[in-house]
Design an enzyme around this catalytic site. Structure first.
Site, PDB file in Angstrom:
ATOM      1  N   GLY A  43       1.139  -1.284   0.050  1.00  0.00           N
ATOM      2  CA  GLY A  43       0.268  -0.366  -0.096  1.00  0.00           C
ATOM      3  C   GLY A  43       1.198   1.496   0.282  1.00  0.00           C
ATOM      4  N   GLN A  48       3.444   9.248   1.643  1.00  0.00           N
ATOM      5  CA  GLN A  48       4.604   9.054   1.271  1.00  0.00           C
ATOM      6  C   GLN A  48       5.218   9.220   0.329  1.00  0.00           C
ATOM      7  OE1 GLN A  48       2.105   5.673   2.454  1.00  0.00           O
ATOM      8  NE2 GLN A  48       4.406   4.633   2.895  1.00  0.00           N
ATOM      9  N   CYS A  92       6.730  -0.771   6.859  1.00  0.00           N
ATOM     10  CA  CYS A  92       6.251   0.857   6.024  1.00  0.00           C
ATOM     11  C   CYS A  92       7.550   1.121   5.054  1.00  0.00           C
ATOM     12  CB  CYS A  92       5.723   1.697   7.335  1.00  0.00           C
ATOM     13  SG  CYS A  92       5.507   3.749   5.984  1.00  0.00           S
ATOM     14  N   LEU A  93       6.702   1.435   4.010  1.00  0.00           N
ATOM     15  CA  LEU A  93       7.956   2.125   2.549  1.00  0.00           C
ATOM     16  C   LEU A  93       8.760   3.085   3.431  1.00  0.00           C
ATOM     17  CD1 LEU A  93       6.200   1.093  -0.744  1.00  0.00           C
ATOM     18  CD2 LEU A  93       7.845  -0.391   0.463  1.00  0.00           C
ATOM     19  N   HIS A 134      -3.548   1.577   7.902  1.00  0.00           N
ATOM     20  CA  HIS A 134      -2.264   2.155   7.881  1.00  0.00           C
ATOM     21  C   HIS A 134      -2.511   3.290   7.188  1.00  0.00           C
ATOM     22  CE1 HIS A 134       2.411   0.941   7.394  1.00  0.00           C
ATOM     23  NE2 HIS A 134       2.143   2.034   6.164  1.00  0.00           N
ATOM     24  N   GLU A 135      -2.902   3.371   6.036  1.00  0.00           N
ATOM     25  CA  GLU A 135      -2.928   4.105   4.292  1.00  0.00           C
ATOM     26  C   GLU A 135      -3.750   4.677   4.963  1.00  0.00           C
ATOM     27  OE1 GLU A 135      -0.591   3.869   2.642  1.00  0.00           O
ATOM     28  OE2 GLU A 135      -0.328   1.532   2.884  1.00  0.00           O
ATOM     29  N   HIS A 138      -2.076   7.223   7.453  1.00  0.00           N
ATOM     30  CA  HIS A 138      -1.010   8.249   6.187  1.00  0.00           C
ATOM     31  C   HIS A 138      -1.704   9.544   6.100  1.00  0.00           C
ATOM     32  CE1 HIS A 138       3.528   6.089   5.812  1.00  0.00           C
ATOM     33  NE2 HIS A 138       2.330   5.496   5.788  1.00  0.00           N
TER      34      HIS A 138
END
Length: 174
Positions: A43, A48, A92-93, A134-135, A138
């Protein structure tokens, strides 16, 4: 697109609602999927990649042969319902290499729009529920370590400092 790495300030900002659905939005969505697949993520949220728009892309199929078959695009997502509880590993990226157990709802129902501005709802359990939460976090300026206890967060940040130095060394060599 370049993935912003913690503690980049853009990760702490709340993304703005998308009001116009046009080719620019579709292009951002496509670039976000491309970036997510390139980095091996499940995701990615607008913050991000430095885009402060309420845009999320998700694809839980991590294998190359299946990528793109289950794309989920969420624009202006809002969680309507949450039930149950799960405690699982999360990464997480934007925090490369760091994984911690995070408590999340086991089920969520989300209202959103697609890239053409059409309304829809999506329900998710387990991994999909986790990815949605999670997204959406963000988009609200929250990273997963913000969901940890103060002690866990402090320890995670100590570990992350070492991981970040390693990550920066690797990316400079490329």
């Amino acid at each position: 697109m370049e993935i912003k790495i913690y503690p980049d300030e853009v990760l702490k900002k709340k993304a703005e609602k998308v009001k116009e659905f046009n080719q620019e939005i579709r292009d951002i969505v496509n670039q976000m999927f491309e970036t997510m697949y390139k980095r091996g993520g499940l995701g990615l949220a607008g913050n991000q990649v430095g885009v402060l728009k309420r845009i999320v892309v998700i694809d839980l199929e991590s294998g190359k042969e299946r990528q793109g078959q289950n794309k989920i695009v969420l624009i202006n997502p809002e969680i309507l319902e949450m039930e149950g509880e799960q405690l699982n590993q999360e990464g997480c990226l934007s925090l490369p290499g760091l994984y911690k157990k995070v408590k999340r709802a086991a089920y969520v129902k989300v209202k959103a729009q697609n890239a053409d501005g059409e309304d829809f709802t999506i329900e998710g359990e387990d991994l999909l529920a986790r990815a949605l939460q999670h997204e959406i976090d963000h988009l609200n300026g929250i990273v997963f370590i913000d969901r940890l206890s103060p002690l866990q967060k402090r320890l995670a940040l100590q570990r992350y400092k070492k991981l970040k130095r390693e990550y920066e060394r690797k990316t400079k060599k490329k």
